[in-house]
Design a protein around this motif. Sequence first.
Motif, mmCIF file in Angstrom:
data_model
loop_
_atom_site.group_PDB
_atom_site.id
_atom_site.type_symbol
_atom_site.label_atom_id
_atom_site.label_comp_id
_atom_site.label_asym_id
_atom_site.label_seq_id
_atom_site.Cartn_x
_atom_site.Cartn_y
_atom_site.Cartn_z
ATOM 1 N N THR B 94 0.850 -1.192 0.000
ATOM 2 C CA THR B 94 0.000 0.000 0.000
ATOM 3 C C THR B 94 0.887 1.244 0.000
ATOM 4 O O THR B 94 2.036 1.194 0.414
ATOM 5 C CB THR B 94 -0.887 0.063 1.259
ATOM 6 N N HIS B 95 0.332 2.366 -0.456
ATOM 7 C CA HIS B 95 1.074 3.627 -0.410
ATOM 8 C C HIS B 95 1.441 3.980 1.019
ATOM 9 O O HIS B 95 2.515 4.504 1.280
ATOM 10 C CB HIS B 95 0.235 4.757 -1.018
ATOM 11 N N ASN B 96 0.525 3.663 1.951
ATOM 12 C CA ASN B 96 0.783 4.035 3.340
ATOM 13 C C ASN B 96 1.903 3.209 3.967
ATOM 14 O O ASN B 96 2.469 3.612 4.979
ATOM 15 C CB ASN B 96 -0.501 3.870 4.168
ATOM 16 N N MET B 97 2.222 2.062 3.394
ATOM 17 C CA MET B 97 3.285 1.219 3.957
ATOM 18 C C MET B 97 4.583 1.328 3.169
ATOM 19 O O MET B 97 5.605 0.762 3.555
ATOM 20 C CB MET B 97 2.844 -0.253 3.981
ATOM 21 N N ALA B 132 -4.839 2.675 -4.184
ATOM 22 C CA ALA B 132 -4.245 2.580 -2.848
ATOM 23 C C ALA B 132 -2.979 1.735 -2.792
ATOM 24 O O ALA B 132 -2.263 1.779 -1.798
ATOM 25 C CB ALA B 132 -5.281 2.019 -1.872
ATOM 26 N N VAL B 133 -2.705 0.951 -3.827
ATOM 27 C CA VAL B 133 -1.547 0.066 -3.761
ATOM 28 C C VAL B 133 -0.603 0.301 -4.938
ATOM 29 O O VAL B 133 -1.008 0.776 -5.998
ATOM 30 C CB VAL B 133 -1.949 -1.434 -3.728
#
Lengths: 526, 171
Positions: B94-97, B132-133
């Motif tokens: 994911t972008h957040n990870m 999101a990924v």
Amino acid sequence: MTSDTDIGIRAAQEFLGTDLLKDRINAGPYDEQYVRIEETEFESAVTHLAANKFVLISLFCCEGFTANAAQTLFYVFERRTSILVLVRGVNGQATSVADLYPAASWFERECRDGFGVEFAGAFDTRRLFLHETYPEGFHPLKKSFKNAPVVTKKTVDPAGEYPFREVSGEGVYQVPVGPVHAGIIEPGHFRFSVIGESIFNLEVRMFYKHRGIEKLAEGKTPQECVRIAEAVSGDESVANATAFCMAIEKISRVPVPERAWYLRTILMELERLCSHLGDQAGMLVDVAYPLGASQFSVLREECFRENDRLTGSRFLRGMVSPGGLNRDIPKAQLDELAAFVHQMRNRYKVGLKIVLSTASVIDRFATTGVIRPALLRPLNITGPAARASGGKVDVRVNHPYGIYDKFAPRVPRLRDGDVLSRFTIKASEVMDSLDLIERLIAAMPEGAVRSDAPVRDGYTLAMVESARGQNLCWVWIKGGVIERYKVRTASFCNWLAIEHAVQGNIVPDFPVINKSLNLSYAGTDL
Amino acid sequence: MVNALTCLLKKNVTEEAPARDEEVEAIGREIRTVIDAVFGRSLAIRELDTGSDNATEIEINNLNNPFYDVERFGISFVASPRHADLLLVTGAVTHNMEIAAKKTYDAMPSPKFVVAVGDDACTGGIFAGTYAVLGGADKIFPVDLKIPGNPPTPAQILSGLLALMKKARKE
């Protein structure tokens, strides 16, 4: 209609007046009451509901629902068996209800990230599921955004980092933990403010695993979307798939064969078993008692293998489908399951006896990580975590679905709200699930396991009781495909409980408190 | 209360071992041999979840339960990437990870291996091409082996690890 299901309508009559309400109210297929509310009436309505002990169980946004408003906000309130949904049309601006309903804070931040709705008066306006690397002004759930890769920042300068709440004072220091943890666990960040060994404050930051589940579902047929519902949270595959399928069945008015519901219920209870056994093993690992932990992890592995024999998936995936089940489970296999459950019960009791007669375990569990009953309603804490703190909530009893009205589980309750209470509640639920599976097998009706019917358009709410508590979804079908799929798992709300539960505890007790609540990161981050 | 003395005097204090999986035992023996030869008797694994639905984590966790108990084959799961030979990645990235995942990889000493576990980590799965990924694990670092599945079973993960180690031995 019993008086309890009337509560919502009566409350709406009180704040709107009977005459106004008549043209504003419509009932959904799940017996939820939608009430359209004007901006001027909104504040007094919410205040009235708060004063009458209604719990805000969800708040979500949707585009293109109300004719003269850009976005529509749905405030879902519950009291006992009654569900009232306030439908509020807005144009990018709304007032916050987070002061009255603390649970609304995350909900509102979620709506802001997804749709760009600004909430005036909110005490927290930081982004939620869109972390620092996402561009400003990006709102993925808007219909104008087509689901495609976006360009994100590759580094974040210190000024742009997420501002955690600052706790200062003599001797206060911070312990940052995560997102990558020292075990085989999902990612999330915990910011502890600690004095000596005791936790003074904890702030949880989630959504590292945000995969865009809700956007992904849009435009898919219901059949395609089951796979997405199963991916919300791996250990809640059956619960979330069932909630989604229930919604489709309610909208399309598909009669689900009785045998399908019996089998679905068996699957849901098996999922609960696996989840609770895993928690119990994990809690014992976290207090350094591997002898006890092995008892439960062996049983859990056997449970997974039984799942595999029954359905071909250790996580019971690929079974639930709109209208019933994809496959039947033959009688011979059900008989085998009955025998499995029988021997499982005896061995579970042995394990439980070993654990509960070990002083070091009780010493670590008792009085640790207390969730006060006063928190249940403002934060919408549900599931075993609520029942261990005196909460009388269980979707299977409050809003019985499928055959749970015939096989209503008892709702065991404890009042201490500590890790020991949660362990004990889960133990009691394991025994109940085993009993229920046996009773279901004994009473299993014959017949088809699926009925097919064309997909109709419409919208509805649906809820199930997963192992972690109340899982809710709202589905809107338009033109035969998903227009909006909103999921709110129990973990989304229960996460906020842990910030309170750890206060005054020592940092080394955090893992066991966390495990006792067994929160799903994937189910929260979506 | 269980009295410690009665436990000592009683016969068969230990429980009967759960049914042995011949398949797992065979893979395990082979893994043991290769780890002894190539990795100086121990393989340290760091697990990294970059956006899975948690089913894969559960299966990886299961590798430590008494049925599989992979430590006896020389495999251990370590707390820090600095102690790890191998990164076991689950879930689409994911972008957040993204930043945290890269930092984890960079913190590992070389030589290092990366194994993607589960469909999402292999290709991005159902999330490939969404906002999101980024996609599978190979979008952010080199991946040595992919173990597909939704999720793969513990035995499949083990045989994947064996395949990787055999490859490493040849090299």
